[in-house]
Design an enzyme around this catalytic site. Structure first.
Site, PDB file in Angstrom:
ATOM      1  CG  ASN A  77      49.362  42.484  45.439  1.00  0.00           C
ATOM      2  OD1 ASN A  77      49.492  41.478  46.134  1.00  0.00           O
ATOM      3  ND2 ASN A  77      48.256  42.686  44.720  1.00  0.00           N
ATOM      4  CG  ASP A 111      41.397  38.510  46.761  1.00  0.00           C
ATOM      5  OD1 ASP A 111      41.801  39.652  47.049  1.00  0.00           O
ATOM      6  OD2 ASP A 111      40.850  38.231  45.671  1.00  0.00           O
TER       7      ASP A 111
HETATM    8  C1  IPE Z   1      46.123  37.920  44.926  1.00  0.00           C
HETATM    9  O1  IPE Z   1      45.122  38.836  45.183  1.00  0.00           O
HETATM   10  C2  IPE Z   1      47.364  38.286  45.688  1.00  0.00           C
HETATM   11  C3  IPE Z   1      47.307  38.133  47.136  1.00  0.00           C
HETATM   12  C4  IPE Z   1      46.314  37.653  47.811  1.00  0.00           C
HETATM   13  C5  IPE Z   1      48.485  38.554  47.828  1.00  0.00           C
HETATM   14  P1  IPE Z   1      44.868  40.081  44.232  1.00  0.00           P
HETATM   15  O2  IPE Z   1      43.744  40.837  44.802  1.00  0.00           O
HETATM   16  O3  IPE Z   1      46.135  40.826  44.013  1.00  0.00           O
HETATM   17  O4  IPE Z   1      44.485  39.369  42.856  1.00  0.00           O
HETATM   18  P2  IPE Z   1      43.612  39.889  41.638  1.00  0.00           P
HETATM   19  O5  IPE Z   1      44.152  41.231  41.242  1.00  0.00           O
HETATM   20  O6  IPE Z   1      42.214  39.981  42.107  1.00  0.00           O
HETATM   21  O7  IPE Z   1      43.788  38.839  40.593  1.00  0.00           O
HETATM   22  C1  IPE Z   2      44.050  40.829  49.680  1.00  0.00           C
HETATM   23  O1  IPE Z   2      42.996  41.701  49.689  1.00  0.00           O
HETATM   24  C2  IPE Z   2      45.327  41.427  50.217  1.00  0.00           C
HETATM   25  C3  IPE Z   2      46.357  41.635  49.181  1.00  0.00           C
HETATM   26  C4  IPE Z   2      46.256  41.367  47.911  1.00  0.00           C
HETATM   27  C5  IPE Z   2      47.602  42.214  49.637  1.00  0.00           C
HETATM   28  P1  IPE Z   2      42.752  42.762  48.541  1.00  0.00           P
HETATM   29  O2  IPE Z   2      43.449  44.026  48.942  1.00  0.00           O
HETATM   30  O3  IPE Z   2      43.127  42.242  47.212  1.00  0.00           O
HETATM   31  O4  IPE Z   2      41.196  42.970  48.642  1.00  0.00           O
HETATM   32  P2  IPE Z   2      40.162  43.166  47.452  1.00  0.00           P
HETATM   33  O5  IPE Z   2      40.385  42.061  46.482  1.00  0.00           O
HETATM   34  O6  IPE Z   2      40.457  44.491  46.846  1.00  0.00           O
HETATM   35  O7  IPE Z   2      38.830  43.115  48.097  1.00  0.00           O
HETATM   36 MG    MG Z   3      42.104  41.251  45.771  1.00  0.00          MG
END
Ligand code: IPE
Ligand code: IPE
Ligand code: MG
Length: 261
Positions: free
Chosen positions: A84, A36
Site C-alpha cells: 500500500n 477492502d
Molecule cells: C488489501 O487490499 C490490503 C488491505 C485491505 C489493507 P488492496 O486494495 O491493497 O489489495 P489489492 O491491491 O486489490 O490486491
Molecule cells: C481498503 O480499501 C483500504 C486499504 C487498502 C488501506 P481500498 O483503498 O483498497 O479501496 P478500493 O479497493 O480502491 O476500492
Molecule cells: Mg483495494
C-alpha cells in the site's frame, strides 16, 4: 439472547433473526478481515478516496464491538499492506492519520471492555507518531484478555516468512538444532506466534484474492467473500459470514465422519 447482545441487537430486526441461528458453541475462534473497497465506496459517490477510508472507521468500530459481544476471541484486521506504500503520499498519510486518531479516541473503550490491542507487520516502517500511539495503546491494554484485536500494519505475508527465516538463523547461531524444525516450531518465528490460525477469513468488495495476507496461517481457513464494500459492512454482514462458516464442513484433508465406516 446472550446478555452481551441485549440492547445491542434490536428486537424483531434482521440481525436478531440471524443471531438466533448462530450456534454459540461453534463460533470461529479467530476471524481475519481484508477490509477492502473504501476507494470504490467513495468513487461511487464522487467523493475523494480518503472519505471512503474515514467511513471505513465506522465499520471497524461496529465490527470490533460485534465480535467482542458475540464472544470472538481473536479479530485480525488488515489495515495497511506493505504494497500500500505504492499509493499517492496524500492517501498514505491520511490513512496513518486516521489510524492515529482511532487509537487516540478508542483507547478508553478498549480498556473498559477488556480488549487487547496487538499488531503484526513491520512496526519500524510506520511514521514515528503512529508507532508511539500504537505502543502506548498496546501497552495500556496488554493485560486485557476479552478479545485480541490484531492490526495488520505495514504487513506482507511473504515478508513475514522471510523475517521468520532471519529469526530462525539467529536462533540456529545460538544453538537451535535445525533438525528439530517442524511446522509448529517454525510458526513461533512468525509475527503471529501468540495467536491461533484464523478459522474464517472475510474479504469485502468482491475481490477473489488474498493480497499477501497471512499466507502461512490461512492454510486451512474458511474464506468468505462479499461484494459489500468495507464502509457499508455492518453487523448483519458479519453474522451472515459466521452463519455461512457454521454450515461448512472443515475436513483438514480427512473425510467427513459419515465417510468412515
Ligand atoms: C488489501 O487490499 C490490503 C488491505 C485491505 C489493507 P488492496 O486494495 O491493497 O489489495 P489489492 O491491491 O486489490 O490486491
Ligand atoms: C481498503 O480499501 C483500504 C486499504 C487498502 C488501506 P481500498 O483503498 O483498497 O479501496 P478500493 O479497493 O480502491 O476500492
Ligand atoms: Mg483495494
Amino acid at each position: 439472547m446472550k446478555k452481551e447482545l441485549e440492547g445491542f441487537i434490536e428486537p424483531g430486526s434482521e440481525e436478531e433473526k440471524l443471531i438466533k441461528k448462530i450456534d454459540f458453541s461453534r463460533l470461529p475462534r479467530h476471524i481475519a478481515i481484508i477490509m477492502d473497497g473504501n476507494g470504490r465506496w467513495a468513487k461511487e459517490r464522487n467523493l475523494p478516496r480518503i472519505r471512503g477510508h474515514e467511513e471505513g472507521i465506522k465499520s471497524v468500530k461496529e465490527t470490533v464491538e460485534t465480535c467482542a459481544r458475540l464472544g470472538i476471541k481473536y479479530l485480525t484486521l488488515y489495515a495497511f499492506s506493505k504494497e500500500n506504500w505504492k499509493r499517492p503520499k496524500t492517501e498514505v498519510n491520511a490513512l496513518w492519520k486516521l489510524l492515529e486518531n482511532y487509537l487516540r479516541n478508542e483507547d478508553k473503550i478498549l480498556v473498559e471492555n477488556n480488549l487487547s490491542l496487538k499488531m503484526i507487520g513491520q512496526l519500524e516502517g510506520l511514521p514515528n507518531s503512529v508507532q508511539r500511539e500504537l505502543k502506548r495503546v498496546i501497552d495500556l491494554t496488554k493485560n486485557n484478555n476479552g478479545m485480541y484485536i490484531i492490526l495488520a500494519l505495514n504487513y506482507g505475508g511473504r515478508t513475514e516468512i522471510v523475517d521468520a527465516v532471519r529469526k530462525l538463523f539467529d536462533e540456529a547461531k545460538k544453538g537451535f538444532d535445525i533438525n528439530n524444525l517442524d511446522e509448529s516450531s517454525f510458526s513461533k518465528f512468525l509475527y503471529t506466534s501468540e495467536f491461533p490460525d484464523p478459522d474464517l477469513v472475510i474479504r469485502t468488495s468482491g475481490e477473489m484474492r488474498i493480497s499477501n495476507f497471512l499466507l502461512w496461517q490461512i492454510a486451512y481457513s474458511e474464506i468468505w467473500i462479499t461484494p459489500v464494500l468495507w464502509p457499508d459492512f455492518r453487523k448483519r454482514d458479519l453474522l451472515e459470514a459466521i452463519l455461512d462458516y457454521q454450515k461448512r464442513e472443515r475436513r483438514f484433508g480427512g473425510l467427513s465422519p459419515s465417510d468412515y465406516s
